[in-house]
Design a protein around this motif. Sequence first.
Motif, PDB file in Angstrom:
ATOM      1  N   ARG A 113      13.234 -51.908  58.852  1.00 56.46           N
ATOM      2  CA  ARG A 113      13.730 -52.506  57.611  1.00 56.46           C
ATOM      3  C   ARG A 113      12.747 -53.531  57.055  1.00 56.46           C
ATOM      4  O   ARG A 113      12.525 -53.603  55.838  1.00 56.46           O
TER       5      ARG A 113
ATOM      6  N   ASP B  47      17.845 -53.010  46.613  1.00 52.61           N
ATOM      7  CA  ASP B  47      18.456 -52.770  47.924  1.00 52.61           C
ATOM      8  C   ASP B  47      18.514 -51.279  48.255  1.00 52.61           C
ATOM      9  O   ASP B  47      18.275 -50.886  49.399  1.00 52.61           O
ATOM     10  N   ALA B  48      18.815 -50.454  47.256  1.00 54.18           N
ATOM     11  CA  ALA B  48      18.853 -49.006  47.478  1.00 54.18           C
ATOM     12  C   ALA B  48      17.470 -48.482  47.854  1.00 54.18           C
ATOM     13  O   ALA B  48      17.334 -47.621  48.733  1.00 54.18           O
TER      14      ALA B  48
ATOM     15  N   VAL C 248      15.071 -50.202  49.358  1.00 53.01           N
ATOM     16  CA  VAL C 248      14.780 -50.649  50.732  1.00 53.01           C
ATOM     17  C   VAL C 248      15.453 -49.720  51.734  1.00 53.01           C
ATOM     18  O   VAL C 248      14.821 -49.286  52.710  1.00 53.01           O
ATOM     19  N   GLU C 249      16.710 -49.379  51.495  1.00 52.45           N
ATOM     20  CA  GLU C 249      17.423 -48.491  52.417  1.00 52.45           C
ATOM     21  C   GLU C 249      16.799 -47.100  52.449  1.00 52.45           C
ATOM     22  O   GLU C 249      16.660 -46.495  53.521  1.00 52.45           O
TER      23      GLU C 249
ATOM     24  N   ALA D 108      13.484 -47.310  54.321  1.00 54.00           N
ATOM     25  CA  ALA D 108      13.756 -47.496  55.751  1.00 54.00           C
ATOM     26  C   ALA D 108      14.179 -46.177  56.392  1.00 54.00           C
ATOM     27  O   ALA D 108      13.715 -45.830  57.489  1.00 54.00           O
ATOM     28  N   ALA D 109      15.033 -45.426  55.723  1.00 55.10           N
ATOM     29  CA  ALA D 109      15.481 -44.133  56.259  1.00 55.10           C
ATOM     30  C   ALA D 109      14.314 -43.159  56.364  1.00 55.10           C
ATOM     31  O   ALA D 109      14.161 -42.461  57.381  1.00 55.10           O
TER      32      ALA D 109
END
Length: 70
Positions: free
Chosen positions: A22, A47-48, A50-51, A54-55
């Motif tokens: 993250r 935020d979306a 970043v997620e 990260a995925a």
Amino acid sequence: MCRSIKTLRAPYVETVTPDDVRAAALQYVRKVSGFRTPAAHNREAFDAAVEAVAAATQQLLDQLVVRGRA
């Protein structure tokens, strides 16, 4: 690119935590967007991203094959 993003694969690190993944994703999104902290109207998109990064990063690390390791 962003020099504060560290390499997360073996043999550079023994274990990678979700926090490591993250943090790398956050640094990447900050660099690309130009925002250290986004304004309220951009927070959801930030935020979306970043997620999603990260995925994708975790998927990449899970699929990499490092040869020459015992």
